[in-house]
Design a protein around this motif. Sequence first.
Motif, PDB file in Angstrom:
ATOM      1  N   TYR A 249       0.865  -1.185   0.000  1.00 17.28           N
ATOM      2  CA  TYR A 249       0.000   0.000   0.000  1.00 17.28           C
ATOM      3  C   TYR A 249       0.906   1.241   0.000  1.00 17.28           C
ATOM      4  N   LYS A 250       0.588   2.192  -0.863  1.00 11.72           N
ATOM      5  CA  LYS A 250       1.519   3.314  -1.076  1.00 11.72           C
ATOM      6  C   LYS A 250       1.848   4.113   0.200  1.00 11.72           C
TER       7      LYS A 250
ATOM      8  N   CYS B 297      -5.192   3.089 -11.612  1.00  8.34           N
ATOM      9  CA  CYS B 297      -4.053   2.841 -10.709  1.00  8.34           C
ATOM     10  C   CYS B 297      -2.732   3.386 -11.231  1.00  8.34           C
TER      11      CYS B 297
ATOM     12  N   GLN C 289      -0.194   5.572  -9.354  1.00 16.05           N
ATOM     13  CA  GLN C 289       0.348   5.013  -8.104  1.00 16.05           C
ATOM     14  C   GLN C 289       1.450   3.990  -8.356  1.00 16.05           C
TER      15      GLN C 289
END
Length: 387
Positions: free
Chosen positions: A103-104, A341, A344
Motif C-alpha cells: 500500500y503506497k 491505478c 500510483q
Amino acid sequence: MKPVSRLIHPPPPAQAPARTVNPVIQKGSTVLLPDAAALYDDESYVTYGRTGLEAHEALKAALCDLEKAVAVELYPSGVAAIAGALLAVLQAGDELLMADTAYKPTRRFCDRTLARFGVRTRYYDPTLAPEAVAELMGPQTRAIFLESPGSLSFEIQDVPALADQARRKGVLSLIDNTWGAGHLLKPLELGVDVSIQALTKYVGGHSDAFMGSAAARDPEVAARLHAGVVDLGWSVAAEDAYAMLRGLRTLDVRLVRHGQSGLEVAGWLSGRDEVAAVLHPALPGAPGHGVWKRDYGGACGLFAFVLKPAPTGATGALLDALEIFGLGFSWGGYESLAIDCDPQLKVRSFRKDYGGSLVRLHVGLEDSADLIADLETGLSAYRAVRG
Ligand SMILES: *Cc1c(COP(=O)(O)O)cnc(C)c1O
C-alpha cells in the motif's frame, strides 16, 4: 453537599444498569479506582481511559478470536497500525524488507519517517520465490513485511513459506491483512508474527470510521506492540470501537456477497474484448490462484483489470461514464468504487508492464447485474475514445 457540588456528584440511579446484547459505549479519560493501592496497580486495573474501556475491550477480544492472537492493539487508522507495528519492532541500524506492491502510504512511512530514524527499507519483488527472498535477508534484516494480495496488482505471496524462511533467519514477519479482513486469511496460524489490518475497510464495512489493528501470537511481540501504543499515546473513540464491533457481526455474510459478485464481475470482464487481463486471485487460471486456494477461505470484492492499450483519455472516459461505481479511494464498504491505478505504480522499484491501463474495482453489495451494466456503459465510452 451544597447544591453546586451535588451537580457534580448526584446520587447514583436506584437501579443497576440493564444488560444489553451490545457493550456500553463507555466514555472516559478518568477511571475511578477502588482504593489507594489500585492507583498504581496497572496489572490488575485499567487506571486511565486512553487505552480503552468497555467497547474497546469487547472489540479487542473479538479480534483476538478472529485473528487467533494472544493480543490485539487498536490504532486510530490502518496507516497508524502499520506505522505503530513497525516502530514497535524496529530500531536504528535495522533493515526492513518490504513488498514492492505494498500500500503506497506504507511505503511513504518507510521512506520518510523510518529512514529518518536510521531504519533502511529494501523493497523486494513479491513474485520472487520464498527461498530467493530469504537470500535477501542479511545480518541487519530485522523484519519482513508482506502484503497479500499486493495493493492494486493483486500478486499472491506464499505467506507460510515466507514466514518460515523469516523464522529460520530470526527475522520477524508482519503482514498487511486488510484484503483478507482477518477472516479470509489467518496469517498468525500460517506462522506470521504480526497481522495488521485497516478495520476501516471490511470490518467497519460502511465507509464511515477509521481504525487499524495489529494482532500478535507471541506474548513478547504483543508486549512490544502494546508498549508502542502506550508510548505514542494513540487512542480511539468508544463510538468507533462500537462501530467496528457492529461490523464484525456481519463480516462473514458481507464478504460472501462481495466475493460472489466480485467473481461474477471479474468473469464477465475477462470475456470482454477491451480487457487484456483480469487480476483477481480467485479467478481460475489467474496468477497465484493455486496458493490463494490453499491459504484463503474466500475472496473479497477488490480486484483489478488491465485495459488494452488506448489513447490517453480512454480510461478517464470509462471512469467518467460510470454511474453506480463511485470514483474514490478506500474500499470494504457496501458501495462499489473504481479508480485508475497507473499514477500510483510509478513509485515501484520492480515495475511491471501490464500492457495497458490498470483499473481497480471494489464490488459492493449492489446487484451484480446492475454493476455489469454500468461497466458495459463505461466500456462503450472507452471504445468511443479508442476507435
Ligand atoms: C486503506 C488501507 C490501509 C490504511 O487504512 P486507513 O484506515 O485508511 O489508514 C492499509 N492497507 C491497505 C491495504 C489499505 O487498503
